[in-house]
Design an enzyme around this catalytic site. Structure first.
Site, PDB file in Angstrom:
ATOM      1  N   GLY A  13     -45.789  44.325  29.299  1.00  0.00           N
ATOM      2  CA  GLY A  13     -46.393  43.004  29.474  1.00  0.00           C
ATOM      3  C   GLY A  13     -45.740  41.902  28.662  1.00  0.00           C
ATOM      4  O   GLY A  13     -46.414  40.933  28.294  1.00  0.00           O
ATOM      5  N   SER A  14     -44.412  41.997  28.437  1.00  0.00           N
ATOM      6  CA  SER A  14     -43.771  40.885  27.711  1.00  0.00           C
ATOM      7  C   SER A  14     -43.783  39.611  28.569  1.00  0.00           C
ATOM      8  O   SER A  14     -43.926  38.502  28.038  1.00  0.00           O
ATOM      9  CB  SER A  14     -42.346  41.240  27.270  1.00  0.00           C
ATOM     10  OG  SER A  14     -41.461  41.227  28.358  1.00  0.00           O
ATOM     11  N   ASN A  15     -43.683  39.759  29.881  1.00  0.00           N
ATOM     12  CA  ASN A  15     -43.791  38.573  30.750  1.00  0.00           C
ATOM     13  C   ASN A  15     -45.206  38.009  30.721  1.00  0.00           C
ATOM     14  O   ASN A  15     -45.396  36.793  30.712  1.00  0.00           O
ATOM     15  CB  ASN A  15     -43.384  38.919  32.186  1.00  0.00           C
ATOM     16  CG  ASN A  15     -41.885  38.892  32.361  1.00  0.00           C
ATOM     17  OD1 ASN A  15     -41.285  37.825  32.435  1.00  0.00           O
ATOM     18  ND2 ASN A  15     -41.276  40.064  32.371  1.00  0.00           N
ATOM     19  N   LYS A  66     -54.984  54.237  49.741  1.00  0.00           N
ATOM     20  CA  LYS A  66     -54.507  52.980  49.145  1.00  0.00           C
ATOM     21  C   LYS A  66     -55.476  51.839  49.494  1.00  0.00           C
ATOM     22  O   LYS A  66     -55.730  50.952  48.685  1.00  0.00           O
ATOM     23  CB  LYS A  66     -53.104  52.665  49.671  1.00  0.00           C
ATOM     24  CG  LYS A  66     -52.505  51.433  49.034  1.00  0.00           C
ATOM     25  CD  LYS A  66     -51.040  51.267  49.352  1.00  0.00           C
ATOM     26  CE  LYS A  66     -50.507  50.004  48.729  1.00  0.00           C
ATOM     27  NZ  LYS A  66     -49.470  50.209  47.748  1.00  0.00           N
ATOM     28  N   MET A  91     -45.618  47.939  39.117  1.00  0.00           N
ATOM     29  CA  MET A  91     -44.632  48.757  39.813  1.00  0.00           C
ATOM     30  C   MET A  91     -45.246  49.486  41.016  1.00  0.00           C
ATOM     31  O   MET A  91     -45.178  50.707  41.125  1.00  0.00           O
ATOM     32  CB  MET A  91     -43.996  49.745  38.830  1.00  0.00           C
ATOM     33  CG  MET A  91     -43.358  49.057  37.630  1.00  0.00           C
ATOM     34  SD  MET A  91     -42.224  47.718  38.064  1.00  0.00           S
ATOM     35  CE  MET A  91     -40.689  48.616  38.067  1.00  0.00           C
ATOM     36  N   ARG A  92     -45.827  48.698  41.910  1.00  0.00           N
ATOM     37  CA  ARG A  92     -46.529  49.274  43.050  1.00  0.00           C
ATOM     38  C   ARG A  92     -46.442  48.272  44.210  1.00  0.00           C
ATOM     39  O   ARG A  92     -46.520  47.062  43.957  1.00  0.00           O
ATOM     40  CB  ARG A  92     -47.985  49.455  42.614  1.00  0.00           C
ATOM     41  CG  ARG A  92     -48.787  50.415  43.386  1.00  0.00           C
ATOM     42  CD  ARG A  92     -50.043  50.770  42.609  1.00  0.00           C
ATOM     43  NE  ARG A  92     -49.776  51.754  41.593  1.00  0.00           N
ATOM     44  CZ  ARG A  92     -49.580  53.044  41.830  1.00  0.00           C
ATOM     45  NH1 ARG A  92     -49.650  53.521  43.050  1.00  0.00           N
ATOM     46  NH2 ARG A  92     -49.324  53.880  40.839  1.00  0.00           N
ATOM     47  N   LEU A  93     -46.293  48.784  45.422  1.00  0.00           N
ATOM     48  CA  LEU A  93     -46.255  47.865  46.572  1.00  0.00           C
ATOM     49  C   LEU A  93     -47.647  47.310  46.827  1.00  0.00           C
ATOM     50  O   LEU A  93     -48.636  48.034  46.733  1.00  0.00           O
ATOM     51  CB  LEU A  93     -45.791  48.610  47.824  1.00  0.00           C
ATOM     52  CG  LEU A  93     -44.299  48.857  47.984  1.00  0.00           C
ATOM     53  CD1 LEU A  93     -44.041  49.605  49.289  1.00  0.00           C
ATOM     54  CD2 LEU A  93     -43.521  47.544  47.957  1.00  0.00           C
ATOM     55  N   ASN A 108     -44.152  37.395  42.399  1.00  0.00           N
ATOM     56  CA  ASN A 108     -43.559  38.508  41.644  1.00  0.00           C
ATOM     57  C   ASN A 108     -42.315  38.030  40.919  1.00  0.00           C
ATOM     58  O   ASN A 108     -41.666  37.066  41.348  1.00  0.00           O
ATOM     59  CB  ASN A 108     -43.174  39.634  42.618  1.00  0.00           C
ATOM     60  CG  ASN A 108     -42.591  40.853  41.917  1.00  0.00           C
ATOM     61  OD1 ASN A 108     -43.085  41.282  40.867  1.00  0.00           O
ATOM     62  ND2 ASN A 108     -41.534  41.419  42.476  1.00  0.00           N
ATOM     63  N   HIS A 110     -38.611  39.644  39.340  1.00  0.00           N
ATOM     64  CA  HIS A 110     -37.774  40.846  39.440  1.00  0.00           C
ATOM     65  C   HIS A 110     -36.471  40.602  38.673  1.00  0.00           C
ATOM     66  O   HIS A 110     -35.880  39.521  38.793  1.00  0.00           O
ATOM     67  CB  HIS A 110     -37.487  41.157  40.913  1.00  0.00           C
ATOM     68  CG  HIS A 110     -36.736  42.421  41.096  1.00  0.00           C
ATOM     69  ND1 HIS A 110     -37.312  43.667  40.935  1.00  0.00           N
ATOM     70  CD2 HIS A 110     -35.429  42.649  41.380  1.00  0.00           C
ATOM     71  CE1 HIS A 110     -36.399  44.601  41.127  1.00  0.00           C
ATOM     72  NE2 HIS A 110     -35.247  44.010  41.394  1.00  0.00           N
TER      73      HIS A 110
HETATM   74  C1  GAR Z   1     -39.711  42.978  34.089  1.00  0.00           C
HETATM   75  O1  GAR Z   1     -38.325  42.982  33.837  1.00  0.00           O
HETATM   76  C2  GAR Z   1     -39.984  42.694  35.549  1.00  0.00           C
HETATM   77  O2  GAR Z   1     -39.076  41.792  36.116  1.00  0.00           O
HETATM   78  C3  GAR Z   1     -39.841  44.068  36.144  1.00  0.00           C
HETATM   79  O3  GAR Z   1     -40.517  44.901  35.229  1.00  0.00           O
HETATM   80  C4  GAR Z   1     -40.307  44.373  33.912  1.00  0.00           C
HETATM   81  C5  GAR Z   1     -41.630  44.344  33.185  1.00  0.00           C
HETATM   82  O4  GAR Z   1     -41.451  43.988  31.843  1.00  0.00           O
HETATM   83  N1  GAR Z   1     -40.387  44.144  37.465  1.00  0.00           N
HETATM   84  C6  GAR Z   1     -39.828  44.850  38.457  1.00  0.00           C
HETATM   85  O5  GAR Z   1     -38.848  45.551  38.307  1.00  0.00           O
HETATM   86  C7  GAR Z   1     -40.519  44.699  39.812  1.00  0.00           C
HETATM   87  N2  GAR Z   1     -39.777  45.374  40.818  1.00  0.00           N
HETATM   88  P1  GAR Z   1     -42.666  43.472  30.953  1.00  0.00           P
HETATM   89  O6  GAR Z   1     -43.791  44.529  31.124  1.00  0.00           O
HETATM   90  O7  GAR Z   1     -42.134  43.466  29.566  1.00  0.00           O
HETATM   91  O8  GAR Z   1     -43.085  42.135  31.448  1.00  0.00           O
END
Ligand code: GAR
Length: 191
Positions: A13-15, A66, A91-93, A108, A110
Site C-alpha cells: 500500500g505505498s501508493n 466470484k 492483484m485481481r481482475l 488502476n 500499473h
Molecule cells: C504497484 O507498483 C502497482 O502499480 C502494482 O502493484 C504495486 C503495488 O505497490 N500493480 C499492478 O501490478 C497491477 N497489475 P504498493 O502496494 O506499494 O502500492
C-alpha cells in the site's frame, strides 16, 4: 463536491499511502472513505488503522463464486457510499458485478508503459526484455488484465540495479496517481 473513493489493495500500500498524504495535504480533492483488501495480511490494512479510515477484508476463497464475492464487496462499498474505486496494487481482475456498479469509475495504476507488460511483476518483465525505458500507467478499468482507456503515463529510464529501477518507478507512481486522479475528478465536477 468531494469525490468519495475506496482504495483496493492486496499488499503493502505505498501508493495508498501517497494518495492518503495527498488528500491530507489538499493536493487531491477527494476523501478516502474505505480501504478494501482481498488479503488478510495486507499491510495496507495497518496503514488504514493508522489513518483512522475504515477498512474491510474479504477472502474470495470464502465465497462459492466470484459473483458472490463481488456482491459482498459491493454491499460494503454501498455502506461507505463510494463514488470511485481506486486500485493500488489490487492483484485481481474486476468482474461484471463491480464493473456494472461503477461504470467508468474504477481506476488502476500499473508499473509499465501499457500495453507493454501487463499482469504480475511488470518491472521484472520489462527488465527481462531488456527495455531501456519503462514507466507507469494510470487507466480506467475494463474487464481485461491491465487494459482500458489510458488517463496518464510517465516514462522512467532503466538504470542501475533492479532495486534502483523499482525505486524510480514507485516514486513516479506516487506522483502520477494523485495528479491523474485530481485531473479526472476535476473533469467529473465540470460535467
Ligand atoms: C504497484 O507498483 C502497482 O502499480 C502494482 O502493484 C504495486 C503495488 O505497490 N500493480 C499492478 O501490478 C497491477 N497489475 P504498493 O502496494 O506499494 O502500492
Amino acid at each position: 463536491m468531494t469525490i468519495r473513493f475506496a482504495i483496493f489493495a492486496s499488499g503493502s500500500g505505498s501508493n495508498a499511502e501517497a494518495l492518503y498524504q495527498a488528500t491530507v495535504e489538499g493536493q487531491l480533492r477527494g476523501e478516502i472513505v474505505g480501504v478494501f483488501s482481498d488479503k488478510e495480511d495486507a499491510y495496507v490494512l495497518e496503514r488504514a488503522k493508522k489513518w483512522g479510515v475504515p477498512a474491510a477484508q474479504l477472502s474470495p476463497k470464502a465465497y462459492a463464486s466470484k459473483a458472490d464475492y463481488e456482491q459482498a464487496v459491493l454491499d460494503q462499498l454501498r455502506i461507505w457510499q463510494v463514488d470511485f474505486l481506486v486500485l493500488a496494487g489490487y492483484m485481481r481482475l474486476i468482474g461484471p458485478i463491480l464493473l456494472s456498479a461503477f461504470p467508468n469509475k474504477i481506476v488502476n495504476i500499473h508499473p509499465s508503459l501499457l500495453p507493454a507488460f501487463p499482469g504480475k511483476d511488470a518491472i521484472g518483465q520489462a527488465l527481462a526484455y531488456g527495455v531501456q525505458i519503462t514507466g507507469v500507467t494510470v487507466h480506467l478499468v475494463d474487464a481485461g488484465m491491465d487494459t482500458g482507456p489510458i488517463l496518464a503515463q510517465r516514462a522512467v529510464e532503466v538504470q542501475g540495479t533492479r532495486e534502483q529501477t523499482e525505486t524510480f518507478i514507485h516514486a513516479a507512481e506516487h506522483e502520477l496517481y494523485k495528479e491523474a486522479l485530481d485531473q479526472l475528478w476535476n473533469e467529473e465536477r465540470i460535467k
